[in-house]
Write an enzyme that holds these catalytic residues in place. Structure first.
Site, PDB file in Angstrom:
ATOM      1  N   GLU A 162      -1.574  79.325   3.537  1.00 18.42           N
ATOM      2  CA  GLU A 162      -1.415  77.930   3.128  1.00 18.42           C
ATOM      3  C   GLU A 162      -1.248  77.051   4.370  1.00 18.42           C
ATOM      4  O   GLU A 162      -0.529  77.407   5.306  1.00 18.42           O
ATOM      5  CB  GLU A 162      -0.179  77.821   2.230  1.00 18.42           C
ATOM      6  CG  GLU A 162       0.207  76.422   1.826  1.00 18.42           C
ATOM      7  CD  GLU A 162       1.548  76.387   1.104  1.00 18.42           C
ATOM      8  OE1 GLU A 162       1.826  75.378   0.443  1.00 18.42           O
ATOM      9  OE2 GLU A 162       2.317  77.380   1.212  1.00 18.42           O
ATOM     10  N   LYS A 211      -3.808  72.574  -5.491  1.00 22.90           N
ATOM     11  CA  LYS A 211      -2.621  73.172  -6.099  1.00 22.90           C
ATOM     12  C   LYS A 211      -2.221  72.397  -7.349  1.00 22.90           C
ATOM     13  O   LYS A 211      -2.096  71.170  -7.326  1.00 22.90           O
ATOM     14  CB  LYS A 211      -1.475  73.195  -5.082  1.00 22.90           C
ATOM     15  CG  LYS A 211      -0.238  73.939  -5.566  1.00 22.90           C
ATOM     16  CD  LYS A 211       0.805  74.024  -4.466  1.00 22.90           C
ATOM     17  CE  LYS A 211       2.022  74.820  -4.923  1.00 22.90           C
ATOM     18  NZ  LYS A 211       3.048  74.909  -3.867  1.00 22.90           N
ATOM     19  N   CYS A 214       1.124  79.212  -2.735  1.00 26.83           N
ATOM     20  CA  CYS A 214       2.576  79.335  -2.644  1.00 26.83           C
ATOM     21  C   CYS A 214       3.154  79.875  -3.938  1.00 26.83           C
ATOM     22  O   CYS A 214       2.715  80.905  -4.432  1.00 26.83           O
ATOM     23  CB  CYS A 214       3.190  77.985  -2.252  1.00 26.83           C
ATOM     24  SG  CYS A 214       4.936  78.092  -1.771  1.00 26.83           S
TER      25      CYS A 214
END
EC number: 2.3.1.269
Length: 523
Positions: A284, A345, A395
């Site tokens: 990330e 995301k 994440c």
């Protein structure tokens, strides 16, 4: 056990006085419950003590049953939760104090308050169980079912309310145990419901309230997990692809400073282009800048690498669609599609990627690059790679198995493998890294697909569809993990149905217990 709640004098004074024991008499039971909560945490990674998760819940059930009043029941459950979460998520202190420059006392207070909030859920489970089961002459097996259902509902609430924080869901402790075989069927919430029910049976057996047939059924449920684990719910598709997962080990305290940005750009450009692979994955925000600010020479180097080697690259960077419209994204380039692949995301981190109303003052106390990001769509197409389809998640998105399952069952062409790109350097060299790997292993089990994990500091790993770790890098080291990974097709029962069957069964058990209680009251 009742001596933990009342003095000998109260016992001799009779049942009526025992029920009037003040809260202060919980001075022994509450610490013991907190200790059981710490034991519960020890069941999780890096340990593989799945049995301790069941034993600690059984101990909690025994304490709860001996509490004289419902308010005492709730306090015992709350103490268990405090021990559980303070010992399990203490590493949040590191992100706020060490890397966020928040005063130590304030960071410690924030962890304590957050743990205090999370502890409300085991308190609710304990209270709900005893509210429905106490004094109703339920059999040991029926009481255990109600305990499992109450625990399931409380864990589901913790994982969904206020965007959800399902970290340390008890089901994750069973990735290495027999109950792992149930994950492709009922998901992590179903697994934790089974575990809590077994704990209730164990408590009933210890108190000699369990019929031997019910005990035998519990043993059978536990043992059935092993043959279930051998069932192939998904099938191989295409040929294995060679993947390279990059772990840059960039220190978090310099990552977003100019020296760290320059270091990351040079490091990951070099690591990406070092040698060919059918898929190269970075962590990330490996490139800690906006995609629009990517230096032309780096973009050209990656494009040249892709064109000359036939490799595909999936890399992390932020994106700006406008001056006020930012996303935390993963981008892909490769020979199997035109242009640039993009995944935004969807499940954002509170305080990290969006700031809840009224909490800007709290964020301003930390020296972190935080802000409000726009969330991506819940279902986004996977990235095509050499006959496989790779679905990224970023994440802690992989904490939400229902969302990953929904993206698979709703896709026109479901992904054949999953890829988690993350940066856990915020939390130092702590148990958080192993806990997150364990979460990814559960997602692989639930979906019947391999999980690729590319992280900044660890744990970078390849997880097989059965949840076992195929290969991994040591944490806090610079390195590249190369492996051949086989994609899988087909949908597991959990992917097809999500949490609905497990949650529905739990609610039905609670409704049945409520109906029985009302009938008994009417009689």
């Amino acid at each position: 056990m009742r001596a933990l709640f009342s003095s000998p004098a109260a016992d001799t004074a009779g049942q009526q006085e025992a029920l009037a024991v003040p809260l202060a008499r919980l001075r022994f039971a509450a610490p013991l419950a907190a200790l059981l909560g710490v034991m519960h945490t020890l069941a999780f990674a890096p340990n593989r003590w799945w049995w301790l998760q069941i034993l600690s819940l059984a101990g909690l059930a025994a304490l709860v049953r001996q509490a004289p009043r419902l308010r005492d029941v709730a306090w015992v459950g709350y103490a268990f939760g405090l021990g559980w979460f303070l010992s399990g998520i203490w590493w949040l202190y590191i992100s706020m104090h060490v890397y966020g420059d928040m005063p130590a006392w304030m960071a410690a207070a924030a962890v304590l308050l957050f743990s205090a909030y999370l502890a409300l859920h085991p308190a609710l489970a304990a209270w709900l169980w005893q509210r429905l089961a106490r004094g109703r002459q339920l059999s040991g097996a029926a009481s255990a079912l109600v305990f499992g259902a109450a625990w399931l509902v409380s864990e589901w609430l913790r994982g969904t309310e206020w965007t959800g924080f399902p970290w340390l869901n008890g089901g994750y402790a069973h990735t290495d145990g027999p109950l792992a075989g149930y994950a492709p069927l009922v998901g992590v919430y179903g697994v934790v419901a089974i575990a809590a029910t077994l704990a209730g049976l164990l408590c009933a057996a210890a108190e000699r309230r369990l019929h031997w047939l019910a005990g035998l059924a519990g043993v059978a449920v536990l043992a059935a997990g092993w043959p279930l684990h051998t069932i192939a719910w998904t099938q191989p598709v295409g040929k294995p692809i060679t993947v390279r997962l990059l772990q840059g080990n960039v220190p978090q305290d310099v990552k977003f400073q100019q020296t760290g940005i320059d270091h990351s750009l040079a490091l990951y450009t070099k690591m990406v282009t070092e040698q060919p692979a059918q898929l190269v994955v970075t962590p990330e925000t490996a490139f800690p800048i906006l995609l629009q600010d990517m230096p032309q020479e780096i973009a050209l180097a990656i494009r040249t690498y892709v064109d000359t080697t036939g490799s595909s690259v999936l890399f992390g960077a932020a994106n700006a669609d406008s001056a006020v419209d930012y996303t935390n994204s993963a981008f892909g380039v490769g020979p199997w599609f035109k242009g640039v692949y993009r995944y935004d995301k969807h499940h954002l981190v509170p305080f990290g990627e969006f700031i809840p109303f009224g909490f800007h003052w709290f964020v301003h106390m930390m020296n972190m690059p935080l802000g409000d990001f726009r969330r991506g769509l819940p279902v986004q197409p996977p990235m095509p790679v050499a006959g496989q389809r790779v679905a990224p998640n970023i994440c802690y998105e992989d904490l939400f198995g229902e969302e990953i399952a929904a993206s698979l069952r709703q896709a026109e062409r479901p992904a054949t493998m999953l890829a988690n790109v993350t940066n856990l350097a915020w939390f130092g060299d702590t148990i958080a890294l192993d806990q997150h790997l364990q979460i990814s292993r559960m997602r692989a089990l639930e979906s019947g697909r391999p999980m690729l994990r590319a992280t900044n500091t660890g744990a970078t790993a390849v997880v097989r569809p059965d949840g076992s770790v195929q290969a991994r890098l040591p944490v806090f080291t610079l390195g590249t993990l190369q492996a051949d990974v086989q994609g899988m097709q087909g949908l597991t029962p959990f992917v097809r149905t999500g949490n609905a069957p497990a949650l529905g069964a739990g609610v039905l058990v609670l409704l049945a217990a409520l109906a029985r209680r009302r009938r008994a009251g009417a009689a």
